[in-house]
Design an enzyme around this catalytic site. Structure first.
Site, mmCIF file in Angstrom:
data_model
loop_
_atom_site.group_PDB
_atom_site.id
_atom_site.type_symbol
_atom_site.label_atom_id
_atom_site.label_comp_id
_atom_site.label_asym_id
_atom_site.label_seq_id
_atom_site.Cartn_x
_atom_site.Cartn_y
_atom_site.Cartn_z
ATOM 1 N N HIS A 72 0.841 -1.201 0.000
ATOM 2 C CA HIS A 72 0.000 0.000 0.000
ATOM 3 C C HIS A 72 0.872 1.245 0.000
ATOM 4 C CE1 HIS A 72 -4.175 -1.641 1.228
ATOM 5 N NE2 HIS A 72 -3.524 -2.497 0.482
ATOM 6 N N TYR A 201 -9.760 5.566 7.000
ATOM 7 C CA TYR A 201 -9.964 5.915 8.413
ATOM 8 C C TYR A 201 -11.053 6.979 8.446
ATOM 9 C CZ TYR A 201 -5.552 3.594 9.688
ATOM 10 O OH TYR A 201 -4.559 2.670 9.901
ATOM 11 N N PRO A 293 -5.112 0.403 18.427
ATOM 12 C CA PRO A 293 -4.757 -0.047 17.075
ATOM 13 C C PRO A 293 -4.852 1.022 15.976
ATOM 14 C CG PRO A 293 -6.839 -1.005 17.775
ATOM 15 C CD PRO A 293 -6.295 -0.277 18.953
ATOM 16 N N LYS A 297 0.375 0.052 15.104
ATOM 17 C CA LYS A 297 1.764 -0.011 15.584
ATOM 18 C C LYS A 297 2.105 -1.209 16.473
ATOM 19 C CE LYS A 297 3.484 3.551 13.592
ATOM 20 N NZ LYS A 297 3.311 3.006 12.235
ATOM 21 N N TYR A 385 3.467 6.878 10.177
ATOM 22 C CA TYR A 385 2.613 5.755 9.781
ATOM 23 C C TYR A 385 3.429 4.636 9.123
ATOM 24 C CZ TYR A 385 -1.626 3.356 8.272
ATOM 25 O OH TYR A 385 -2.619 2.417 8.108
HETATM 26 P P1 RFL Z 1 0.917 -11.687 21.719
HETATM 27 O O1 RFL Z 1 0.567 -11.811 20.263
HETATM 28 O O2 RFL Z 1 -0.145 -11.330 22.667
HETATM 29 O O3 RFL Z 1 1.587 -13.070 22.139
HETATM 30 C C1 RFL Z 1 1.864 -13.383 23.491
HETATM 31 C C2 RFL Z 1 1.821 -14.889 23.646
HETATM 32 O O4 RFL Z 1 2.171 -15.238 24.995
HETATM 33 C C3 RFL Z 1 1.278 -16.242 25.445
HETATM 34 N N1 RFL Z 1 1.229 -16.192 26.912
HETATM 35 C C4 RFL Z 1 1.869 -17.078 27.714
HETATM 36 N N2 RFL Z 1 2.638 -18.125 27.430
HETATM 37 C C5 RFL Z 1 3.137 -18.826 28.489
HETATM 38 N N3 RFL Z 1 2.864 -18.517 29.775
HETATM 39 C C6 RFL Z 1 2.109 -17.462 30.103
HETATM 40 N N4 RFL Z 1 1.845 -17.162 31.364
HETATM 41 C C7 RFL Z 1 1.566 -16.683 29.048
HETATM 42 N N5 RFL Z 1 0.767 -15.581 28.993
HETATM 43 C C8 RFL Z 1 0.581 -15.316 27.702
HETATM 44 C C9 RFL Z 1 -0.050 -15.896 24.787
HETATM 45 O O5 RFL Z 1 -0.921 -17.016 24.714
HETATM 46 C C10 RFL Z 1 0.434 -15.439 23.408
HETATM 47 O O6 RFL Z 1 0.475 -16.493 22.468
HETATM 48 O O7 RFL Z 1 2.103 -10.634 21.935
HETATM 49 P P2 RFL Z 1 3.323 -10.212 20.989
HETATM 50 O O8 RFL Z 1 4.040 -11.441 20.446
HETATM 51 O O9 RFL Z 1 4.071 -9.211 21.750
HETATM 52 O O10 RFL Z 1 2.655 -9.529 19.710
HETATM 53 C C11 RFL Z 1 1.959 -8.316 19.810
HETATM 54 C C12 RFL Z 1 0.806 -8.245 18.797
HETATM 55 O O11 RFL Z 1 0.037 -9.423 18.898
HETATM 56 C C13 RFL Z 1 -0.079 -7.002 19.005
HETATM 57 O O12 RFL Z 1 0.710 -5.879 19.325
HETATM 58 C C14 RFL Z 1 -0.914 -6.648 17.753
HETATM 59 O O13 RFL Z 1 -1.851 -7.646 17.475
HETATM 60 C C15 RFL Z 1 -1.628 -5.286 17.925
HETATM 61 N N6 RFL Z 1 -2.476 -4.913 16.781
HETATM 62 C C16 RFL Z 1 -1.936 -4.373 15.625
HETATM 63 N N7 RFL Z 1 -0.611 -4.214 15.491
HETATM 64 C C17 RFL Z 1 -0.074 -3.755 14.310
HETATM 65 O O14 RFL Z 1 1.153 -3.588 14.232
HETATM 66 N N8 RFL Z 1 -0.842 -3.456 13.205
HETATM 67 C C18 RFL Z 1 -2.186 -3.601 13.247
HETATM 68 O O15 RFL Z 1 -2.825 -3.403 12.208
HETATM 69 C C19 RFL Z 1 -2.787 -4.035 14.493
HETATM 70 N N9 RFL Z 1 -4.108 -4.194 14.573
HETATM 71 C C20 RFL Z 1 -3.861 -5.079 16.845
HETATM 72 C C21 RFL Z 1 -4.651 -4.697 15.714
HETATM 73 C C22 RFL Z 1 -4.467 -5.605 17.976
HETATM 74 C C23 RFL Z 1 -5.832 -5.751 18.002
HETATM 75 N N10 RFL Z 1 -6.399 -6.304 19.186
HETATM 76 C C24 RFL Z 1 -7.255 -7.418 19.167
HETATM 77 C C25 RFL Z 1 -5.850 -5.933 20.476
HETATM 78 C C26 RFL Z 1 -6.013 -4.823 15.722
HETATM 79 C C27 RFL Z 1 -6.627 -5.304 16.886
HETATM 80 C C28 RFL Z 1 -8.127 -5.358 16.869
HETATM 81 C C1 PHB Z 2 -6.026 -4.209 10.276
HETATM 82 O O1 PHB Z 2 -5.834 -4.484 9.059
HETATM 83 O O2 PHB Z 2 -6.541 -5.006 11.066
HETATM 84 C C2 PHB Z 2 -5.657 -2.855 10.757
HETATM 85 C C3 PHB Z 2 -5.057 -1.963 9.876
HETATM 86 C C4 PHB Z 2 -4.751 -0.684 10.318
HETATM 87 C C5 PHB Z 2 -5.022 -0.317 11.625
HETATM 88 C C6 PHB Z 2 -5.581 -1.243 12.507
HETATM 89 C C7 PHB Z 2 -5.910 -2.508 12.065
HETATM 90 O O3 PHB Z 2 -4.741 0.933 12.030
#
Ligand code: RFL
Ligand code: PHB
Length: 391
Positions: A72, A201, A293, A297, A385
């Site tokens: 993108h 957005y 989100p 980031k 971004y």
């Molecule tokens: P995770 O992915 O939460 O993984 C942590 C792992 O640790 C395990 N765990 C344990 N294991 C052993 N013993 C314990 N006591 C434990 N406690 C927990 C868990 O089961 C899990 O498997 O953390 P990590 O690796 O730091 O990764 C971070 C990302 O997952 C997170 O920052 C992103 O998903 C955030 N996020 C987004 N980030 C982006 O860069 N771009 C995006 O577009 C974006 N969109 C989003 C998002 C997060 C969202 N939600 C649901 C919060 C959109 C949403 C809706």
């Molecule tokens: C996504 O694709 O889930 C997404 C993309 C951009 C954002 C948050 C989530 O800012």
């Protein structure tokens, strides 16, 4: 058991670290509380900065992403019923972002770990950290009712916001900074053609919305919702009708609806824990910080933490250097705070905050109008971004 680095958590941060260390011959064991299928069932991030893509390539996990990821070059802001394109690429000297789901990132990392014979222990329960103050910390856990112990040199706490690692740092050392937003996002995934080639957005009178995607035939949409809403409050029909009210008429006319594959609600929060290292324990990714989100980031910050952490551990094991270990927390936090600021700013600009009243909305619209007209303002947004450099 003995290993060099014990990694807690097999999300993107833990798996990426495990792969990068293994490629350098550094022994590690990953402990994950959930099953592999459960980890792959979580629908989360979708937008990768080039820095994250580079890390996946470095980890020799970039083949599918380079083939299937959607490049993108811009995003759209929508306010007062009009779309405004921000040409990220033109404003950042050619930089781009990539759409490739976190689920797929995790799948590729898991496959690579399996192929290299990585030591990944799923369904490890009661994980606990001991002896952080001496040279040989220990991690204990149970699996299938049996107790185990790992003695190691270092522990990487990659266990997300609700993990045990951060809680193992003494309260008098750990300082936390937090902001809870008074709303969440309801997200819907559907096998429908995305409404637009680039993300939209949307600032709207009563709530924010975001149109994003996972592929040319899979859409991901989000709408701002009250914190006490549940998924049961959001039938597919209600979601689609609400989303279409957020879009300009010509865009809404292009909106392809269909049955949801997944729906979930996420609360929005900003959170930073300092320091990110305590003795031989490092925190990385969501274990140390959470961003709302809106700026996309979270996953990308996990990747920059792993950049600093893998470099620090590799320097230690290859040349006995400890300066990168000493500076780990400081190096990560400089970038973390900038992404925290940007995510807070995007969230504040685009969401409906009832407590700010009509005055708050007018200020948001003035800032959006300024953004639509000012190359300087658009450049600042674009630079953040696409992702600030890893340094
Ligand atoms: P995770 O992915 O939460 O993984 C942590 C792992 O640790 C395990 N765990 C344990 N294991 C052993 N013993 C314990 N006591 C434990 N406690 C927990 C868990 O089961 C899990 O498997 O953390 P990590 O690796 O730091 O990764 C971070 C990302 O997952 C997170 O920052 C992103 O998903 C955030 N996020 C987004 N980030 C982006 O860069 N771009 C995006 O577009 C974006 N969109 C989003 C998002 C997060 C969202 N939600 C649901 C919060 C959109 C949403 C809706
Ligand atoms: C996504 O694709 O889930 C997404 C993309 C951009 C954002 C948050 C989530 O800012």
């Amino acid at each position: 058991m003995k290993t060099q680095v014990a990694i807690i958590g097999a999300g993107p941060a833990g798996l990426l670290l495990s792969q990068l260390l293994d490629l350098q011959g550094i022994e590690n064991i990953v402990l994950e509380r959930q099953s592999g299928d459960y980890v792959l069932g979580r629908i989360r991030a979708g937008l990768l900065e080039q820095g994250m893509v580079d890390m996946m390539n470095l980890a020799q996990c970039g083949d599918r992403l380079n083939r299937e990821g959607l490049i993108h070059r811009g995003i759209n802001l929508c306010f007062s019923g009009n779309l405004h394109n921000i040409d990220l690429s033109a404003l950042t000297g050619g930089k781009t972002v990539m759409i490739y789901g976190q689920t797929e990132v995790t799948r590729d990392l898991m496959a690579a770990r399996q192929k290299m014979g990585g030591n990944l222990i799923y369904e490890a329960k009661d994980v606990a950290i001991h002896n952080l103050d001496d040279d040989h910390p220990r991690v204990t856990y149970t699996k299938d009712g049996q107790a185990f112990e790992i003695v190691c040199d270092y522990i990487a706490g990659c266990d997300g916001f609700h993990g045990v690692s951060r809680q193992s740092i003494p309260a008098e050392t750990l300082k936390t900074y937090e902001k809870i937003y008074p709303f969440g996002w309801i997200g819907l995934l559907a096998d429908t053609k995305p409404v637009s080639d680039e993300l939209i957005y949307v600032h709207h009178e009563k709530s924010f919305a975001l149109c994003t995607m996972r592929s040319a035939s899979r859409s991901r949409y989000y709408i701002q919702c009250p914190l006490d809403d549940t998924v049961a409050d959001w039938s597919d029909d209600r979601f689609w009708s609400k989303l279409s009210q957020h879009l300009p008429a010509e865009t809404a006319a292009q909106l392809e609806t269909g049955p949801s594959i997944e729906k979930s609600i996420a609360p929005l929060r900003s959170f930073v824990a300092e320091p990110m290292r305590y003795g031989r324990l490092f925190l990385a990714g969501d274990a140390a910080h959470i961003v709302p989100p809106t700026g996309a980031k979270g996953l990308n910050l996990a990747a920059s933490d792993i950049y600093f952490l893998s470099n620090a551990l590799i320097a230690f094991y290859k040349t006995n250097q400890t300066d990168l270990i000493e500076r780990y927390s400081e190096n990560c936090l400089r970038r973390v705070w900038k992404a925290t600021r940007f995510s807070w700013w995007m969230t504040s600009l685009l969401h409906h905050f009832p407590e700010n009243g009509a005055f708050g909305t007018k200020l948001q619209l003035a800032e959006l109008d300024y953004l639509a007209e000012s190359t300087a303002a658009q450049t600042a947004l674009s630079e953040n971004y696409v992702g600030l450099p890893f340094r």
